[in-house]
Design an enzyme around this catalytic site. Sequence first.
Site, mmCIF file in Angstrom:
data_model
loop_
_atom_site.group_PDB
_atom_site.id
_atom_site.type_symbol
_atom_site.label_atom_id
_atom_site.label_comp_id
_atom_site.label_asym_id
_atom_site.label_seq_id
_atom_site.Cartn_x
_atom_site.Cartn_y
_atom_site.Cartn_z
ATOM 1 N N ARG A 182 1.934 12.718 -9.729
ATOM 2 C CA ARG A 182 1.222 13.843 -9.399
ATOM 3 C C ARG A 182 0.739 13.700 -7.722
ATOM 4 N NH1 ARG A 182 -4.558 13.051 -9.294
ATOM 5 N NH2 ARG A 182 -4.416 10.543 -9.784
ATOM 6 N N ALA A 183 0.331 14.193 -7.287
ATOM 7 C CA ALA A 183 -0.680 13.967 -6.332
ATOM 8 C C ALA A 183 -2.045 14.657 -6.457
ATOM 9 C CB ALA A 183 -0.599 14.225 -5.165
ATOM 10 N N SER A 184 -3.165 14.475 -5.950
ATOM 11 C CA SER A 184 -4.379 15.421 -6.095
ATOM 12 C C SER A 184 -4.305 16.573 -5.044
ATOM 13 C CB SER A 184 -5.332 14.993 -5.286
ATOM 14 O OG SER A 184 -5.620 13.323 -5.845
ATOM 15 N N THR A 185 -3.726 16.618 -4.109
ATOM 16 C CA THR A 185 -3.750 18.371 -3.182
ATOM 17 C C THR A 185 -2.578 18.696 -2.744
ATOM 18 O OG1 THR A 185 -3.960 17.254 -0.586
ATOM 19 C CG2 THR A 185 -5.762 17.096 -2.389
ATOM 20 N N GLN A 217 -0.396 16.798 -0.449
ATOM 21 C CA GLN A 217 0.447 15.204 -0.441
ATOM 22 C C GLN A 217 1.513 15.701 -1.262
ATOM 23 O OE1 GLN A 217 -3.532 13.585 -2.938
ATOM 24 N NE2 GLN A 217 -3.881 12.702 -0.762
#
Length: 211
Positions: A11-14, A17
């Site tokens: 997972r990445a926030s944006t 990324q």
Amino acid sequence: MSTFRTYAYLRASTKEQDAGRAKDALLLFANEHDLVISAFFEENESGATLQRPELFRLLEIAQKGDVVLVEQIDRISRLKDDDWYSLKSIIKAKGLRVVSLDLPTSHQFAVVSDEFTGRMLSAINDLMLDMLAAIARKDYEDRRRRQKEGIVKAKSEGRYLGRPSDVELQLKVEGLLADKKSYDYIQHILGCSRSTISKVSKKLKRKEKMI
């Protein structure tokens, strides 16, 4: 031959990324522990929300005894207490085992076979999971506070450009560049492109010339 499956969650926030940044590290860990990753579930969503379709698709597919492999606990949770306990209850109800590279006590889940050892490890690991989830949430809240302070400062200095998420990323890059971190290091930490780092670096140099 193991009777359980291993599912990797990234997972990445944006969207700027790279959620797949940690894939090599997970593959290396799996190889060292004789695990075969059956599938990767990858998404760009905040760890502070339960609105994560890929995580819940993984949880729906996984069966009792299966391993959920992550790079860090904060990939699963930067949640508030109530949301974290809701998510943890789903994981426990399904009988899944969370193995995180940053949580050594969880690594034994990859090899344990007898019930007694499994229950002992589960008790220890639950405590460690709660501690790391709480730390991840505090880190999230601290970063949000610093980012808001940075945005206020950027506005006052006329440096506020683009969407809030763009500004937050820019401020993170600025901070790391100010600490003399390399492009490779910043890419690894933030998951952003080299071109983004370069743009921020050029803006900083222009600003320094004006001073």
